[in-house]
Design an enzyme around this catalytic site. Structure first.
Site, PDB file in Angstrom:
ATOM      1  N   HIS A   1      39.538  20.575   5.425  1.00  0.00           N
ATOM      2  CA  HIS A   1      38.492  20.459   6.449  1.00  0.00           C
ATOM      3  C   HIS A   1      38.317  21.840   7.073  1.00  0.00           C
ATOM      4  O   HIS A   1      39.232  22.389   7.696  1.00  0.00           O
ATOM      5  CB  HIS A   1      38.880  19.449   7.524  1.00  0.00           C
ATOM      6  CG  HIS A   1      37.832  19.282   8.575  1.00  0.00           C
ATOM      7  ND1 HIS A   1      36.752  18.448   8.429  1.00  0.00           N
ATOM      8  CD2 HIS A   1      37.701  19.882   9.804  1.00  0.00           C
ATOM      9  CE1 HIS A   1      36.001  18.488   9.513  1.00  0.00           C
ATOM     10  NE2 HIS A   1      36.562  19.382  10.374  1.00  0.00           N
ATOM     11  N   CYS A   2      37.122  22.408   6.923  1.00  0.00           N
ATOM     12  CA  CYS A   2      36.843  23.751   7.415  1.00  0.00           C
ATOM     13  C   CYS A   2      36.184  23.674   8.781  1.00  0.00           C
ATOM     14  O   CYS A   2      35.079  23.127   8.906  1.00  0.00           O
ATOM     15  CB  CYS A   2      35.932  24.507   6.447  1.00  0.00           C
ATOM     16  SG  CYS A   2      35.542  26.184   6.969  1.00  0.00           S
ATOM     17  N   PRO A   3      36.800  24.203   9.821  1.00  0.00           N
ATOM     18  CA  PRO A   3      36.174  24.168  11.146  1.00  0.00           C
ATOM     19  C   PRO A   3      34.997  25.124  11.265  1.00  0.00           C
ATOM     20  O   PRO A   3      34.124  24.920  12.116  1.00  0.00           O
ATOM     21  CB  PRO A   3      37.301  24.570  12.091  1.00  0.00           C
ATOM     22  CG  PRO A   3      38.224  25.375  11.275  1.00  0.00           C
ATOM     23  CD  PRO A   3      38.148  24.839   9.884  1.00  0.00           C
TER      24      PRO A   3
END
Length: 765
Positions: A133-135
Site C-alpha cells: 500500500h503506497c501512501p
C-alpha cells in the site's frame, strides 16, 4: 483512489498524496518557467521538449496508479459462508505448477485468499497480487495498477535526473549572479529534485529487481519462496514482459452508478401496436411497482384495431333474467313443461360439482299417485293439509334438460333450500305409530277428485315416482340413476298432462336426444303380476370410465343372480292372496326375497313385509323402517271385523265426489282389474307429503289368476311398489269378507304419521 462502499472520508490519507502531487507539479512548473527559456537559447530547443514529455508521462502514470482499481476482490455476503466462517480451517494448500502454495482464510472477506493475494489493512480489502500500500499515491498496488506504479517510478526517476542535470547547467553558467531570481529558483528546484531522487531511485531499483524475479513486495518482505522455487516466475524477460505488456486484468468490483437511470415503462396489459395510436398515458410510479392512473382516451384507430384483432377473452356471460319474469313463467305453466304443475316457490337441493346447473323443484301441492291412463284435474282441485304444504320435495337426480327452458334459464339464480326443522326430521322416530293411539286422534283427510280409468295394452311404464326418484338430498349420481334415467325431455304423465316427468336425465346424452318416442297408454293389469323387464337405459356407456363400467357390470351380474333366486323362491312359495299373521313363512320370505333395484311390484303378503320397502325407510331410511314396524304390528293386532270395514267404507263414501276406483291409487306397474265395491283395500299415496290407507273393494282372486295365465311374461319375482316391499302391498290388498263389510254407515278414523325427511302418512282405519 477508489473507496469501498461504506468507508468514511479520512483527510489524513490525502496528505502524502497531496504533498507528492504539489512537489511534482510545483517543481516542474518552476523549472519550465525560469530555467527552460535560457536552455532553449543556449543549449538546444530539444531540452524543454524532452523534459515536457517526461513530465506528462509521470503525471499520467501517477494518476493511473492513484485512481485505478488495484484488483480488489468482492466480499462474500454475510449469509453466504456463515457456516464456513466457524468450521473452515485457517489454511488450505493448492498446487501451482507442482508446488504447494498455502491459502489463508480471510475472516473479513469470508473466503480463502487466492495465491499472491493479501488483505490490505489500510484499504480493508483483499487485493489480487498484492504488492504494497503506497501512501504517496494513496492506493494499494496490486495486479491491475502495478504496471502504472512501476512506470511512474521509472519516469519520475528520469524526470528528476533531467531536472537536476539541466538545473546544474543553468547555475554553472550564472555563477556571477547567484542572487538573481532565476538562479535562486533554479537552485531550489534542484534541491527538491535531488532530495527525493535518492529514495525514488532506490525504490525504482528495488522494483526492477522484483520484476525481473517475478516477485511482489509482499512476497519479498514476508520471505515467501526465499529458500525455495517461486512457482510464479516466468524468467527475467518473461516477467518484464508480463508486467509491462500483459493485458489488463478484469475488474471484480463495479461501483453502482451515481446518477439514476431513466427507465421507460409501458403500461401492462396493452398490446404494443395499440400504443402508437393511443393518447399519452399518465403513469404513477411507487415503491411497490406500477400504480396506474391510466387516464387514456380511446381513439378511433385503437377501437378499429381492437375490432380487427380482438383480445383473448372468454365468452361473455349471458344476460340475467329478472326475478319477476322468471316468476311469471312459473305462474303460467305451458303444456308439456317439467315445471307446469309446480308452484312458484322454489327449493333446489345442493348441486354436485359435475352439474353445470340444476332446475328448481318447488314445494307446494303434490300430485297423488295415479296410473298411467288416468286423468286427474289440475292442482286447484286438490285440497292438502298443512303438513303436506310444509313438507319439502327433493328428487334424487333431476332432469338437466328441461324442454322449455330459455337461454337465461341456465344461469337463473335459484334460492337455497330452506332448512328442515327438527320436528319434521325426527318426528317419525319419536312418535308412537300404534292404531290404538291413532283411534283417539282425528285429522283432515284429503278428498280426491274422481279418477277415470282407461284400458290399454300392458306395457312397462316409468312413473314420476320411480325407485330412482326417491327423496334424496344429496342429489348424487347413483347407480340406479345411471341404469334407470328419467325421460330426457321430461315426459308428461298421462294422468297429469301438465306435470313433466321429474326423472333423471343422463348427462352423457348428446344435446339432440331430447326425449323418447311416444308409447301407447297401458291398460290395467293384475296387481299380483310383475311388469315386463324394463327397457335398456339410454345412457351412453362409452363416455364412462373403466371403473364405473366395471362397477355397473358387477351390479348387473349381482342383479341377475338375485333375479334367479327370486324366481326360484317365487315358484317355491306361492302367494295365496290372503291376509296372514306374522309367521315363519313371512320371515323366511322377507329374508330370501331381497329387494330389487327397480321394477315396482304389488303383491299380497304378510304384515312383516310392510316395513321392508326402501320407499318407507327400508334400506335407505332405517329410522322410518322402525316406525313402520310398530305400525305393522298395530295393524296385525287390530280386529278384522265388519266394524273396521264399515268405518273404512264410510270414510270412502264421505269423500267429496264419487268414490275413486281401486286402480287409482296403485302403482302403474301393478295396476289391477277394477275391483267390486265392498272389498277392503289399502290405498298408498307415495310421496314425501302423504301416505293414506283407504279400504275399498276386494280383488277377484280368479280374475287375477286368469290374468296371470294370460300374461305369463308379466309374472316376475316380487319387487318394490314405489320403494316398498311386497309385504306392504299384501297388507293393503288383504281380502276381507264381502257383504255387510261394505256398509258405508260409519265415520272413519284418520291417523297422521310423520316420518323422517318430512314424510307424512295418513292412515284411515
Amino acid at each position: 483512489m477508489p473507496r469501498s462502499p461504506g468507508t468514511r472520508l479520512k483527510p489524513a490519507k490525502y496528505i502524502p498524496v497531496a504533498t507528492a502531487a504539489a512537489l511534482l507539479v510545483g517543481s516542474s512548473t518552476l523549472f519550465f518557467v525560469f530555467t527552460c527559456p535560457w536552455l532553449t537559447r543556449a543549449v538546444s530547443p530539444a531540452v524543454p521538449v524532452y523534459n515536457g514529455i517526461i513530465f506528462l508521462f509521470v503525471l499520467a502514470n501517477f494518476s493511473m496508479a492513484t485512481f485505478m482499481d488495484p484488483g480488489v476482490f468482492p466480499r462474500a455476503d454475510e449469509d453466504e459462508d456463515k457456516e464456513d466462517d466457524f468450521r473452515a480451517p485457517l489454511y488450505k494448500n493448492v498446487d501451482v505448477r507442482g508446488i504447494q502454495v498455502r491459502m489463508k482464510w480471510c475472516a473479513t472477506c469470508h473466503f480463502y485468499r487466492p495465491p499472491r493475494c493479501s488483505h490490505c489493512s489500510v484499504c480493508d480489502n483483499c487485493v489480487e497480487d498484492f504488492d504494497h500500500h503506497c501512501p504517496w499515491v494513496n492506493n494499494c498496488i496490486g495486479r491491475r495498477n502495478y504496471r502504472y506504479f512501476f512506470l511512474f517510478l521509472l519516469s519520475l526517476s528520469a524526470h528528476m535526473v533531467g531536472v537536476v542535470a539541466f538545473g546544474l547547467v543553468y547555475v554553472l553558467n550564472h555563477a556571477e549572479g547567484l542572487g538573481a531570481a532565476h538562479t535562486t529558483i533554479t537552485m531550489a528546484v534542484m534541491c527538491v529534485a535531488g532530495l527525493f531522487f535518492i529514495p525514488v531511485i532506490g525504490l525504482t531499483g528495488f522494483h526492477v529487481v522484483l520484476v525481473t524475479r517475478g516477485r511482489t513486495t509482499n512476497e519479498q518482505v514476508t520471505g515467501k519462496f526465499r529458500g525455495g522455487v517461486n512457482p510464479f516466475t516466468r524468467g527475467c524477460c518473461g516477467n518484464v514482459e508480463h508486467v509491462l505488456c500483459s493485458p489488463l486484468a478484469p475488474r471484480y468490483v463495479v461501483e453502482p452508478p451515481r446518477l439514476p437511470l431513466a427507465v421507460s415503462l409501458k403500461p401492462p396489459f396493452l398490446r404494443p401496436e395499440l400504443l402508437d395510436r393511443a393518447a399519452p398515458l399518465k403513469v404513477k410510479l411507487s415503491d411497490n411497482g406500477l400504480k396506474a392512473g391510466l387516464g387514456r382516451s380511446k381513439s378511433k384507430g385503437s377501437l378499429d384495431r381492437l375490432d380487427e384483432k380482438p383480445l383473448d377473452l372468454g365468452p361473455p356471460l349471458p344476460p340475467k333474467i329478472e326475478a319477476g319474469t322468471f316468476s311469471s313463467d312459473l305462474q303460467t305453466p305451458r303444456p308439456g313443461s317439467a315445471e307446469s304443475a309446480l308452484s312458484v316457490q322454489r327449493t333446489s337441493p345442493p348441486t354436485p360439482a359435475m352439474y353445470k346447473f340444476r332446475p328448481a323443484f318447488p314445494t307446494g301441492p303434490k300430485v297423488p299417485f295415479c296410473g298411467p291412463g288416468e286423468q286427474v284435474p289440475g292442482p286447484d282441485s286438490l285440497t292438502l293439509g298443512d303438513d303436506s304444504i310444509r313438507s319439502l320435495d327433493f328428487v334424487s337426480e333431476p332432469s338437466l334438460d328441461l324442454p322449455d327452458y330459455g337461454p337465461g334459464g341456465l344461469h337463473a339464480a335459484y334460492p337455497p333450500s330452506p332448512p328442515l326443522s327438527a320436528s319434521d326430521a325426527f318426528s317419525g322416530a319419536l312418535r308412537s305409530l300404534s292404531l290404538k293411539a291413532s283411534s283417539r286422534r282425528g285429522g283432515d283427510h284429503v278428498a280426491l277428485q274422481p279418477l277415470r280409468s282407461e284400458g290399454g295394452p300392458p306395457t312397462p311404464h316409468r312413473s314420476i315416482f320411480a325407485p330412482h326418484a326417491l327423496p334424496n338430498r344429496n342429489g348424487s349420481l347413483s347407480y340406479d340413476s345411471l341404469l334407470n334415467p328419467g325421460s330426457p325431455g321430461g315426459h308428461a304423465c298421462p294422468a297429469h298432462p301438465a306435470v313433466g316427468m321429474a326423472g333423471y336425465h343422463s348427462p352423457y346424452l348428446h344435446p339432440g336426444a331430447t326425449g323418447d318416442p311416444p308409447r301407447p297408454l297401458p291398460r290395467s293389469f293384475s296387481p299380483v303380476l310383475g311388469p315386463r323387464p324394463r327397457e335398456p337405459s339410454p345412457v351412453r356407456y362409452d363416455n364412462l370410465s373403466r371403473t364405473i363400467m366395471a362397477s355397473i357390470q358387477e351390479r348387473k351380474d349381482r342383479e341377475e343372480r338375485e333375479r334367479l333366486l327370486r324366481s326360484q323362491a317365487d315358484s317355491l312359495f306361492g302367494d295365496s292372496g290372503v291376509y296372514d299373521a306374522p309367521s315363519s313363512y313371512s320371515l323366511q320370505q322377507a329374508s330370501v326375497l331381497s329387494e330389487g333395484p327397480r321394477g315396482p311390484a304389488l303383491r299380497y303378503g304378510s304384515r312383516d313385509d310392510l316395513v321392508a320397502g326402501p320407499g318407507f325407510g327400508g334400506a335407505r331410511n332405517p329410522a322410518l323402517q322402525t316406525s313402520l314396524s310398530s305400525l305393522s304390528s298395530s295393524v296385525s293386532r287390530a280386529p278384522r271385523t265388519s266394524s273396521s270395514s264399515l268405518q273404512a267404507d264410510q270414510a270412502s263414501s264421505n269423500a267429496p265426489g264419487p268414490r275413486p276406483s281401486s286402480g287409482s291409487h296403485r302403482s302403474p306397474a301393478r295396476q289391477g282389474l277394477p275391483s267390486p265395491p265392498g272389498t277392503p283395500h289399502l290405498t298408498i299415496l307415495r310421496g314425501p307429503q302423504s301416505c293414506r290407507l283407504h279400504p275399498h273393494g276386494p280383488p277377484r282372486a280368479t280374475a287375477l289368476a286368469d290374468r296371470a295365465e294370460d300374461h305369463p311374461q308379466l309374472k316376475t319375482p316380487p319387487s318394490k311398489l314405489n320403494g316398498q316391499s311386497p309385504g306392504l302391498a299384501r297388507l293393503g290388498l288383504a281380502t276381507g269378507p264381502p257383504g255387510p263389510s261394505a256398509s258405508p254407515t260409519r265415520h272413519t278414523l284418520v291417523k297422521k304419521v310423520s316420518g323422517v325427511g318430512g314424510t307424512t302418512y295418513e292412515i284411515s282405519v
